[in-house]
Design a protein around this motif. Sequence first.
Motif, PDB file in Angstrom:
ATOM      1  N   GLU A   1      99.253  57.797  90.584  1.00 51.43           N
ATOM      2  CA  GLU A   1     100.584  58.387  90.545  1.00 51.43           C
ATOM      3  C   GLU A   1     100.728  59.603  91.447  1.00 51.43           C
ATOM      4  O   GLU A   1     101.838  59.983  91.793  1.00 51.43           O
ATOM      5  CB  GLU A   1     100.970  58.762  89.106  1.00 51.43           C
ATOM      6  CG  GLU A   1     101.290  57.540  88.277  1.00 51.43           C
ATOM      7  CD  GLU A   1     101.877  57.899  86.925  1.00 51.43           C
ATOM      8  OE1 GLU A   1     102.177  59.080  86.672  1.00 51.43           O
ATOM      9  OE2 GLU A   1     102.040  56.978  86.117  1.00 51.43           O
ATOM     10  N   ASP A   2      99.625  60.211  91.830  1.00 55.46           N
ATOM     11  CA  ASP A   2      99.724  61.371  92.722  1.00 55.46           C
ATOM     12  C   ASP A   2      99.931  60.947  94.181  1.00 55.46           C
ATOM     13  O   ASP A   2      99.977  61.790  95.070  1.00 55.46           O
ATOM     14  CB  ASP A   2      98.480  62.265  92.600  1.00 55.46           C
ATOM     15  CG  ASP A   2      97.211  61.630  93.162  1.00 55.46           C
ATOM     16  OD1 ASP A   2      97.224  60.429  93.501  1.00 55.46           O
ATOM     17  OD2 ASP A   2      96.205  62.355  93.258  1.00 55.46           O
ATOM     18  N   GLY A   3     100.051  59.635  94.425  1.00 50.92           N
ATOM     19  CA  GLY A   3     100.199  59.129  95.788  1.00 50.92           C
ATOM     20  C   GLY A   3      98.869  58.844  96.452  1.00 50.92           C
ATOM     21  O   GLY A   3      98.806  58.456  97.611  1.00 50.92           O
ATOM     22  N   GLY A   4      97.790  59.000  95.694  1.00 53.13           N
ATOM     23  CA  GLY A   4      96.457  58.827  96.242  1.00 53.13           C
ATOM     24  C   GLY A   4      95.936  57.417  96.159  1.00 53.13           C
ATOM     25  O   GLY A   4      96.365  56.616  95.328  1.00 53.13           O
ATOM     26  N   ILE A   5      95.004  57.142  97.067  1.00 52.98           N
ATOM     27  CA  ILE A   5      94.265  55.889  97.086  1.00 52.98           C
ATOM     28  C   ILE A   5      92.794  56.268  97.008  1.00 52.98           C
ATOM     29  O   ILE A   5      92.309  57.065  97.811  1.00 52.98           O
ATOM     30  CB  ILE A   5      94.565  55.080  98.357  1.00 52.98           C
ATOM     31  CG1 ILE A   5      96.052  54.736  98.380  1.00 52.98           C
ATOM     32  CG2 ILE A   5      93.696  53.833  98.431  1.00 52.98           C
ATOM     33  CD1 ILE A   5      96.534  54.166  99.674  1.00 52.98           C
ATOM     34  N   TYR A   6      92.106  55.710  96.007  1.00 54.79           N
ATOM     35  CA  TYR A   6      90.745  56.127  95.722  1.00 54.79           C
ATOM     36  C   TYR A   6      89.828  54.915  95.573  1.00 54.79           C
ATOM     37  O   TYR A   6      90.225  53.882  95.042  1.00 54.79           O
ATOM     38  CB  TYR A   6      90.710  56.973  94.450  1.00 54.79           C
ATOM     39  CG  TYR A   6      91.583  58.199  94.559  1.00 54.79           C
ATOM     40  CD1 TYR A   6      91.158  59.313  95.276  1.00 54.79           C
ATOM     41  CD2 TYR A   6      92.847  58.223  93.989  1.00 54.79           C
ATOM     42  CE1 TYR A   6      91.964  60.435  95.400  1.00 54.79           C
ATOM     43  CE2 TYR A   6      93.666  59.342  94.114  1.00 54.79           C
ATOM     44  CZ  TYR A   6      93.221  60.437  94.818  1.00 54.79           C
ATOM     45  OH  TYR A   6      94.029  61.523  94.947  1.00 54.79           O
ATOM     46  N   PHE A   7      88.585  55.092  96.021  1.00 50.99           N
ATOM     47  CA  PHE A   7      87.561  54.053  95.945  1.00 50.99           C
ATOM     48  C   PHE A   7      86.447  54.539  95.021  1.00 50.99           C
ATOM     49  O   PHE A   7      85.874  55.597  95.248  1.00 50.99           O
ATOM     50  CB  PHE A   7      87.009  53.739  97.344  1.00 50.99           C
ATOM     51  CG  PHE A   7      87.977  52.960  98.184  1.00 50.99           C
ATOM     52  CD1 PHE A   7      87.728  51.623  98.465  1.00 50.99           C
ATOM     53  CD2 PHE A   7      89.123  53.539  98.679  1.00 50.99           C
ATOM     54  CE1 PHE A   7      88.622  50.896  99.235  1.00 50.99           C
ATOM     55  CE2 PHE A   7      90.024  52.820  99.445  1.00 50.99           C
ATOM     56  CZ  PHE A   7      89.774  51.492  99.728  1.00 50.99           C
TER      57      PHE A   7
END
Length: 157
Positions: A17-23
């Motif tokens: 929801e913070d606009g982040g993309i995480y692996f």
Amino acid sequence: ELFKLSNDQLILASCFEDGGIYFWEILSGKLLFGQKLHKQPCLCIALNESKTRAISGSVDTQILVLAIDYSLLRLSVSSSFSLSVGGISTVKIRKDQKIFATGGWDHRVRIFGLKKIKPLAILKYHSESVRDLDFAGVGNTLGSVASDGRIAIWNLY
């Protein structure tokens, strides 16, 4: 999207929801890398077959094409496309990696060329938000489903 790297490392690519993309590395629960790339919540991500490129959609009007470097643990935007409306809720890349499709809050399915992120078609059938879509194997068939309860089957080139 959950996948294995060549070294058998189990990875989860996720939107937040913070606009982040995480692996994330699943077995250890460790965040490997990621960053905030969208201005508003990220809603969807699709990776290519080699897991070195991804496409993301969000509440904002941007479709982002991402380069993924696992050796440097880095994610970078290689290109983007701005829509006139926001709300891309789903994205899928066809197995031949020539096109990708998005489904949005505007009830539309959009088809893009992957190489140049060029819009190829806007498909209109649904009367509410497109919730999911997928290509049938290596063929030219695309299915979409929306909040209106309708399923569309599209025959693409």
